[in-house]
Design a protein around this motif. Structure first.
Motif, PDB file in Angstrom:
ATOM      1  N   GLU A 198     -52.860 101.255  67.577  1.00 37.44           N
ATOM      2  CA  GLU A 198     -52.034 101.774  66.477  1.00 37.44           C
ATOM      3  C   GLU A 198     -51.806 103.275  66.638  1.00 37.44           C
ATOM      4  O   GLU A 198     -50.701 103.781  66.428  1.00 37.44           O
ATOM      5  CB  GLU A 198     -52.716 101.486  65.140  1.00 37.44           C
ATOM      6  CG  GLU A 198     -51.849 101.851  63.940  1.00 37.44           C
ATOM      7  CD  GLU A 198     -52.452 101.363  62.634  1.00 37.44           C
ATOM      8  OE1 GLU A 198     -53.573 100.822  62.678  1.00 37.44           O
ATOM      9  OE2 GLU A 198     -51.791 101.518  61.589  1.00 37.44           O
ATOM     10  N   CYS A 234     -49.343 103.885  69.528  1.00 37.36           N
ATOM     11  CA  CYS A 234     -47.968 103.613  69.098  1.00 37.36           C
ATOM     12  C   CYS A 234     -47.443 104.746  68.212  1.00 37.36           C
ATOM     13  O   CYS A 234     -46.269 105.136  68.315  1.00 37.36           O
ATOM     14  CB  CYS A 234     -47.895 102.285  68.345  1.00 37.36           C
ATOM     15  SG  CYS A 234     -48.130 100.833  69.392  1.00 37.36           S
ATOM     16  N   TRP A 279     -50.142  91.814  68.148  1.00 33.80           N
ATOM     17  CA  TRP A 279     -49.495  90.917  67.195  1.00 33.80           C
ATOM     18  C   TRP A 279     -49.655  91.438  65.763  1.00 33.80           C
ATOM     19  O   TRP A 279     -48.733  91.330  64.953  1.00 33.80           O
ATOM     20  CB  TRP A 279     -50.094  89.521  67.320  1.00 33.80           C
ATOM     21  CG  TRP A 279     -49.705  88.820  68.593  1.00 33.80           C
ATOM     22  CD1 TRP A 279     -48.667  89.156  69.426  1.00 33.80           C
ATOM     23  CD2 TRP A 279     -50.331  87.675  69.174  1.00 33.80           C
ATOM     24  NE1 TRP A 279     -48.618  88.298  70.493  1.00 33.80           N
ATOM     25  CE2 TRP A 279     -49.620  87.365  70.381  1.00 33.80           C
ATOM     26  CE3 TRP A 279     -51.409  86.887  68.830  1.00 33.80           C
ATOM     27  CZ2 TRP A 279     -49.964  86.310  71.201  1.00 33.80           C
ATOM     28  CZ3 TRP A 279     -51.750  85.815  69.653  1.00 33.80           C
ATOM     29  CH2 TRP A 279     -51.035  85.533  70.826  1.00 33.80           C
ATOM     30  N   ALA A 280     -50.844  91.995  65.458  1.00 30.78           N
ATOM     31  CA  ALA A 280     -51.075  92.516  64.105  1.00 30.78           C
ATOM     32  C   ALA A 280     -50.147  93.682  63.795  1.00 30.78           C
ATOM     33  O   ALA A 280     -49.798  93.920  62.628  1.00 30.78           O
ATOM     34  CB  ALA A 280     -52.529  92.962  63.967  1.00 30.78           C
ATOM     35  N   LEU A 281     -49.745  94.415  64.853  1.00 31.96           N
ATOM     36  CA  LEU A 281     -48.841  95.551  64.654  1.00 31.96           C
ATOM     37  C   LEU A 281     -47.376  95.146  64.735  1.00 31.96           C
ATOM     38  O   LEU A 281     -46.487  95.994  64.687  1.00 31.96           O
ATOM     39  CB  LEU A 281     -49.126  96.625  65.721  1.00 31.96           C
ATOM     40  CG  LEU A 281     -50.475  97.322  65.611  1.00 31.96           C
ATOM     41  CD1 LEU A 281     -50.728  98.202  66.839  1.00 31.96           C
ATOM     42  CD2 LEU A 281     -50.531  98.165  64.338  1.00 31.96           C
ATOM     43  N   GLY A 282     -47.136  93.857  64.894  1.00 29.29           N
ATOM     44  CA  GLY A 282     -45.759  93.392  64.962  1.00 29.29           C
ATOM     45  C   GLY A 282     -45.130  93.580  66.322  1.00 29.29           C
ATOM     46  O   GLY A 282     -43.899  93.596  66.442  1.00 29.29           O
ATOM     47  N   LEU A 283     -45.948  93.731  67.359  1.00 26.03           N
ATOM     48  CA  LEU A 283     -45.440  93.905  68.714  1.00 26.03           C
ATOM     49  C   LEU A 283     -45.524  92.590  69.481  1.00 26.03           C
ATOM     50  O   LEU A 283     -46.327  91.719  69.159  1.00 26.03           O
ATOM     51  CB  LEU A 283     -46.257  94.972  69.463  1.00 26.03           C
ATOM     52  CG  LEU A 283     -46.343  96.354  68.814  1.00 26.03           C
ATOM     53  CD1 LEU A 283     -47.282  97.247  69.613  1.00 26.03           C
ATOM     54  CD2 LEU A 283     -44.966  96.978  68.692  1.00 26.03           C
ATOM     55  N   GLY A 284     -44.702  92.489  70.493  1.00 24.79           N
ATOM     56  CA  GLY A 284     -44.808  91.350  71.386  1.00 24.79           C
ATOM     57  C   GLY A 284     -45.931  91.562  72.384  1.00 24.79           C
ATOM     58  O   GLY A 284     -46.517  92.646  72.472  1.00 24.79           O
TER      59      GLY A 284
END
Length: 255
Positions: free
Chosen positions: A69, A72, A97-102
């Motif tokens: 995080e 990013c 995935w928790a951060l909305g990333l692929g």
């Protein structure tokens, strides 16, 4: 290939495709070290940092947990947009995935192409036969000797970055869309230039870009840039020279 949803009025369709994407391969998991290097890179080539989407490559770190995080956040502070993570252990994948990333599986090491200069990776000599001795290596007839420059043979593929931090960069090949070439001095492309080219990254306004076929996504000289949509269509697809002149980037046919 597409996967259509049943029904007369479709809101969307799924389609496979390949998009140009820059991989930011991490050699350190320390967000502050990353921040410091990004500061330096942004000063060298500010045109690159324009909300550019990147994939964070973490294969080399070998750490099961990352401050993903924070990393990013550092990227976004410098106008880079992380969209996915490549490689890493299961906790890294869960964090992505928790951060909305692929998340992408790591690239096999033998498939990764090392970006080295021609001097470090000379071409293999032709097979020797009993009847004849191998001929002495000679440069191709169209190439002049290059002094103080980096020479790269082959196509610069999408997602790759080739740079010359101290002098000119000569590419004996094409630069595909989604690829990037950078140089402290001039950039010469002996083929089609479809990706991004940034010359004079240390602020040299005398640097230029020369290519055999112009269709670049972005051209930059000392931080002054033009995008593909800003280029005169009449210049596209032809040999071109790009220089900073009269306080703007000037593109003209290469005589």
């Amino acid at each position: 290939m597409s996967l259509n949803v049943d029904g007369a009025e479709e809101a969307f369709t799924f389609k496979g495709g390949m998009l140009p994407m820059t991989v930011m391969e991490l050699g350190s998991a320390d967000p502050e070290r990353i921040r410091q290097q990004l500061e330096s890179k942004r000063n060298q080539s500010p045109a690159f940092f324009q909300h550019t989407p990147v994939v964070l490559g973490v294969e080399k770190l070998g750490e099961p947990h990352l401050a993903l995080e924070r990393i990013c956040a550092v990227c976004r502070d410098h106008k880079l947009l992380p969209v996915a993570v490549r490689g890493g252990a299961d906790p890294v994948r869960q964090s992505a995935w928790a951060l909305g990333l692929g998340w992408f599986a790591p690239v096999e090491e033998q498939r990764a192409r090392r970006l080295t200069s021609v001097e470090k990776t000379p071409e293999a000599a032709p097979a020797e036969t009993p009847a004849e001795k191998p001929a002495a290596a000679e440069p191709p007839p169209e190439m002049a000797p290059v002094v103080g420059a980096r020479l790269y043979r082959g196509t610069v593929r999408s997602g790759q970055q080739i740079s010359s931090a101290d002098g000119d960069l000569v590419v004996i090949g094409a630069v595909n869309a989604g690829a990037e070439v950078l140089a402290a001095g001039n950039i010469h492309v002996y083929g089609a230039l479809r990706g991004r080219a940034l010359a004079g990254i240390h602020g040299d306004l005398e640097a230029g870009i020369f290519c055999r076929e112009l269709k670049a996504e972005l051209l930059s000289v000392a931080g002054n840039y033009k995008r593909l949509e800003d280029i005169d269509p009449q210049l596209l697809g032809a040999p071109a020279e790009v220089r900073f002149h009269h306080q703007q980037l000037e593109i003209k046919p290469l005589a």
